[in-house]
Design a protein around this motif. Structure first.
Motif, mmCIF file in Angstrom:
data_model
loop_
_atom_site.group_PDB
_atom_site.id
_atom_site.type_symbol
_atom_site.label_atom_id
_atom_site.label_comp_id
_atom_site.label_asym_id
_atom_site.label_seq_id
_atom_site.Cartn_x
_atom_site.Cartn_y
_atom_site.Cartn_z
ATOM 1 N N UNK A 72 68.286 54.222 -1.401
ATOM 2 C CA UNK A 72 67.240 55.009 -2.072
ATOM 3 C C UNK A 72 66.890 56.244 -1.242
ATOM 4 N N UNK A 73 66.760 57.383 -1.927
ATOM 5 C CA UNK A 73 66.410 58.631 -1.251
ATOM 6 C C UNK A 73 65.314 59.325 -2.057
ATOM 7 N N UNK A 74 64.169 59.535 -1.389
ATOM 8 C CA UNK A 74 63.085 60.293 -1.997
ATOM 9 C C UNK A 74 63.447 61.782 -1.943
ATOM 10 N N UNK A 75 63.149 62.528 -2.986
ATOM 11 C CA UNK A 75 63.456 63.960 -2.926
ATOM 12 C C UNK A 75 62.355 64.704 -2.165
ATOM 13 N N UNK A 76 62.564 65.966 -1.903
ATOM 14 C CA UNK A 76 61.721 66.706 -0.962
ATOM 15 C C UNK A 76 60.262 66.786 -1.387
ATOM 16 N N UNK A 77 59.993 66.964 -2.675
ATOM 17 C CA UNK A 77 58.593 67.084 -3.100
ATOM 18 C C UNK A 77 57.979 65.747 -3.503
ATOM 19 N N UNK A 78 58.746 64.658 -3.336
ATOM 20 C CA UNK A 78 58.214 63.332 -3.635
ATOM 21 C C UNK A 78 58.092 63.020 -5.102
ATOM 22 N N UNK A 79 58.697 63.851 -5.953
ATOM 23 C CA UNK A 79 58.516 63.670 -7.392
ATOM 24 C C UNK A 79 59.492 62.676 -8.001
ATOM 25 N N UNK A 80 60.583 62.360 -7.277
ATOM 26 C CA UNK A 80 61.547 61.422 -7.841
ATOM 27 C C UNK A 80 62.353 60.775 -6.723
ATOM 28 N N UNK A 106 73.546 58.470 -2.990
ATOM 29 C CA UNK A 106 73.104 59.747 -3.565
ATOM 30 C C UNK A 106 72.062 60.440 -2.685
ATOM 31 N N UNK A 107 72.020 61.755 -2.812
ATOM 32 C CA UNK A 107 71.036 62.560 -2.072
ATOM 33 C C UNK A 107 70.868 63.883 -2.806
ATOM 34 N N UNK A 108 69.621 64.345 -2.946
ATOM 35 C CA UNK A 108 69.324 65.626 -3.588
ATOM 36 C C UNK A 108 68.959 66.666 -2.531
ATOM 37 N N UNK A 109 69.324 67.924 -2.809
ATOM 38 C CA UNK A 109 68.856 68.985 -1.917
ATOM 39 C C UNK A 109 67.392 69.292 -2.194
ATOM 40 N N UNK A 110 66.826 70.220 -1.434
ATOM 41 C CA UNK A 110 65.381 70.472 -1.515
ATOM 42 C C UNK A 110 64.950 70.979 -2.879
ATOM 43 N N UNK A 111 65.802 71.761 -3.532
ATOM 44 C CA UNK A 111 65.428 72.310 -4.829
ATOM 45 C C UNK A 111 65.753 71.374 -5.985
ATOM 46 N N UNK A 112 66.466 70.279 -5.704
ATOM 47 C CA UNK A 112 66.755 69.299 -6.739
ATOM 48 C C UNK A 112 67.848 69.692 -7.696
ATOM 49 N N UNK A 113 68.586 70.776 -7.395
ATOM 50 C CA UNK A 113 69.630 71.204 -8.316
ATOM 51 C C UNK A 113 71.032 70.933 -7.784
ATOM 52 N N UNK A 128 54.917 64.583 4.258
ATOM 53 C CA UNK A 128 54.449 63.226 3.991
ATOM 54 C C UNK A 128 55.009 62.319 5.077
ATOM 55 N N UNK A 129 54.232 61.329 5.497
ATOM 56 C CA UNK A 129 54.688 60.377 6.507
ATOM 57 C C UNK A 129 54.936 58.996 5.912
ATOM 58 N N UNK A 130 55.109 58.953 4.597
ATOM 59 C CA UNK A 130 55.463 57.702 3.937
ATOM 60 C C UNK A 130 56.980 57.615 3.876
ATOM 61 N N UNK A 131 57.544 56.693 4.643
ATOM 62 C CA UNK A 131 58.990 56.572 4.732
ATOM 63 C C UNK A 131 59.502 55.529 3.743
ATOM 64 N N UNK A 132 60.630 55.862 3.120
ATOM 65 C CA UNK A 132 61.315 54.946 2.225
ATOM 66 C C UNK A 132 62.636 54.546 2.891
ATOM 67 N N UNK A 133 63.016 53.282 2.721
ATOM 68 C CA UNK A 133 64.271 52.828 3.310
ATOM 69 C C UNK A 133 64.816 51.664 2.496
ATOM 70 N N UNK A 134 66.000 51.216 2.889
ATOM 71 C CA UNK A 134 66.723 50.203 2.147
ATOM 72 C C UNK A 134 66.896 48.960 3.024
#
Length: 685
Positions: free
Chosen positions: A37-45, A94-101, A261-267
């Motif tokens: 799991x990878x959180x995107x840069x703005x935390x939206x997805x 999977x991994x998204x860049x900062x702009x999500x595109x 953000x200091x909320x870390x997500x991991x697997x």
């Protein structure tokens, strides 16, 4: 007692800290495995991989809450433009860049370089485009766990390669740096204090200062654990430290954090019943490893007129060195952009789109600048049409000109509006090199080039265009009326009657001894020839609109007794002896003639047509002759050199049967009645 109380307080605080750092599942009701799991840069997805359908596919779910308190919606499988990538194709990491595109992931597709490779796909027109192999980052070994930094400059990943033991494969962490041409440079192995045994799943913090990763260190008996290392320079890292409060008896991998953000997500992975199971967890990062805040910039680029989103390019440069450090494109179809910067320097944004204008914005991101809690939002309006105003005028006398303008090599030329006073307004498309031809009668054609193919900042321009008048070589031959011999020592004054301006005072002789002058095509001229002493002057008008009119033969009369000169343009008020002001120019020539030739004495003869009685015409002509003499006397000529005489209708030069002939008879003549050859001009002076 106080000591016991103090210890109790400390234990309570520690208990609160531990409670605050307890890992909790991301998807509380998930009945399917979640990998990487990878959180995107703005935390939206969040994106992740799952084999819930029996085949490893990529999923995305949106955050309906906040960065620190996320609430996750229903996951959706990521579908590429052409649909399925093939039967049995496995997609992971999977991994998204900062702009999500841009989506990065690993797989084994047809164009792989050997084993598992890293691929990327762009978001365009509302779809993920067909994946492309990332290129020289991949090798004959398996590449896994790609992660692109939020500034889009670094790509971190792991590569499985032979270990110390025979047949052993271990993972090592590499990074590649983006080159100026947009490609990735050669992969660089991280320093040995990072790559000690078996390392995987790298994640670089938004401030580029911390590297989170998973490792199987020699003392780790429970599989992969999460570590963190501080970055001091390009590839200089501090010794990794075990991340407290995270690690379990299972494999703890794939860390990621949203920006600011200091909320870390991991697997968390475990092997159970001959298959791997995965679950996503979240945990606040311990305070000593919190990530420094960075600037967040976002906005939209759109058409100024239609407000439609634009597929624009954004370049970032340091203002002091002009070094480009970031290039990105807007996310379509929204036309939005997003990027993050660590504090330190002032930079400049350049925003542009093909066939559109450019826009620049400077921002101070120095260390002393406070990082706002909210993103820095800037909207950019670009235009694809500019207004051009041309001021067209005569190059020599600067008078405005009116003509026509046509576009050369234009499939859809714009309209040209004439604003008056030589000003033309037109709309031109940005991104082209425009050629316009300016046509004005009797002027040389002029091609005006206006380059709109480079960086255009303004939507209105004004330019001056000087046109060269078309000219014709005009020949003047001057000779003695009686002997036909050439006269060379003359003064010629040529006046443009159209422009009411004397444009030529001297003319040149060509190699054949002829007087040559360049006259404007289409204009009317008055030519005055003042001969040497002893000759009369000559005056005439020529019309250069007659293309055949390229020569004038002038015969100067010698100043002898009984020589007559018809004076041109001597007119009077109707039934009056009052001179019209238009007569002054010719009479001034007479004054000059008499001053230059003081030895002659003249008679001013006035004649009339046959309209009216003989007595009336004789009296009127006498008065008119006297009016002319009075004007000459006002020019300081002595009275004794002048005689006024009226002849009425007694000496016609044409029959009085037409108005044209009667006009010829209404004339004033100069007649030489005496030439005193002993007169010395110098004595008169």
């Amino acid at each position: 007692m106080k000591l016991i109380y103090t210890l109790f307080i400390l234990l309570a605080l520690c208990f609160q800290i531990v409670l605050a750092q307890v890992s909790v599942p991301v998807f509380t009701n998930a009945s399917y495995p979640v990998f990487s799991p990878k959180i995107n840069s703005d935390g939206s997805s969040m994106v992740y991989a799952s084999n819930i359908t029996g085949n490893m596919e990529l999923y995305r779910c949106k955050n309906q809450g906040t960065k620190e308190s996320p609430v996750w919606g229903v996951p959706e499988v990521l579908i590429f433009e052409a649909g399925s990538l093939g039967i049995g194709v496995q997609l992971s990491h999977p991994c998204l860049n900062a702009t999500g595109d841009m989506l990065f992931f690993t797989s084994v597709l047809q164009e792989n370089l050997g084993g598992t490779d890293i691929y990327f796909s762009r978001w365009a027109n509302g779809k993920w485009q067909q994946p492309q192999n990332i290129g020289n980052v991949n090798s004959m070994f398996d590449e896994e766990a790609p992660m692109i930094s939020v500034d889009n400059r670094y790509l971190f990943f792991s590569r499985k390669q032979p270990g110390e033991k025979s047949g052993e494969l271990v993972s090592k962490i590499f990074y590649a740096k983006k080159l100026e041409d947009g490609n990735w440079g050669a992969p660089v192995l991280l320093s040995s204090n990072i790559n000690s045994t078996d390392e995987n799943y790298p994640f670089l913090s938004a401030d580029n200062k911390l590297l989170f990763f998973s490792s199987k260190r020699k003392n780790d008996l429970d599989g992969y654990n999460l570590y963190v290392s501080k970055r001091f320079a390009e590839n200089l890292w501090g010794d990794p430290e075990l991340l407290p409060g995270v690690n379990t008896d299972f494999d703890d991998v794939s860390p990621s954090l949203a920006v600011n953000s200091n909320l870390m997500f991991y697997n968390q992975l475990q092997f159970k019943k001959k298959e791997w199971l995965g679950a996503a967890y979240q945990l606040p990062v311990p305070a000593q490893y919190s990530v420094n805040p960075v600037f967040e910039f976002l906005g939209r680029v759109f058409d100024k007129n239609s407000q439609a989103p634009l597929d624009a390019t954004i370049l970032l440069r340091y203002t002091d060195t002009r070094e480009q450090f970031l290039s990105l494109t807007t996310t379509m179809p929204e036309g939005t952009y997003r990027f993050y910067l660590t504090p330190g320097r002032e930079f400049e944004m350049e925003v542009f789109c093909k066939n559109y204008s450019h826009q620049f914005l400077t921002f101070d991101a120095g260390f002393k600048t406070t990082i706002p809690k909210e993103p820095v939002v800037n909207q950019f309006e670009l235009f694809n049409q500019v207004i051009l105003i041309l001021n067209v005028f005569d190059r020599e006398i600067f008078e405005p000109l009116q003509g026509s303008i046509k576009f050369l090599d234009e499939t859809n030329p714009g309209t040209v509006n004439y604003l008056g006073n030589g000003r033309y307004q037109m709309e031109l498309s940005v991104g082209k090199n425009h050629e316009l031809e300016i046509l004005v009668p009797n002027y040389e054609p002029y091609i005006f080039t206006f380059d709109l193919s480079s960086a255009i900042l303004f939507n209105e321009f004004e330019r001056d265009v000087e046109l060269e008048p078309s000219k014709t070589q005009f020949e003047i031959n001057i000779a003695d009326m009686e002997t036909d011999e050439a006269i060379n020592e003359v003064e010629i004054v040529i006046t443009n009657l159209e422009k009411n301006e004397t444009i030529v005072k001297k003319v040149r002789k060509d190699e054949n001894g002829k007087f040559i002058v360049d006259l404007r095509a289409g204009d009317k001229y008055e030519i005055d020839v003042n001969g040497p002493k002893g000759y009369a002057f000559y005056n005439t008008k020529v019309d250069m609109s007659d293309t055949e009119n390229k020569k004038l033969d002038v015969k100067l009369k010698p100043l002898k007794a009984k020589t007559k000169l018809v004076l041109n343009d001597i007119t009077f008020e109707t039934n009056s002896a009052d001179l019209n002001t238009s007569s002054y120019e010719e009479l001034d020539r007479v004054i000059k003639l008499l001053i230059d030739n003081p030895e002659i004495k003249i008679e001013i003869s006035a004649h009339s047509d046959n309209v009216g009685s003989d007595a009336y015409n004789l009296k009127l002509s006498s008065k008119r002759a006297q009016s002319v003499v009075d004007y000459l006397i006002s020019g300081q000529l002595p009275l004794e050199r002048l005689i006024a005489k009226g002849y009425g209708e007694s000496m016609p030069v044409a029959s009085n049967d037409t108005e044209e002939n009667r006009a010829k008879n209404r004339r004033v003549e100069l007649k030489i009645i005496d030439v005193n050859e002993n007169e010395n001009p110098q004595e008169n002076e």
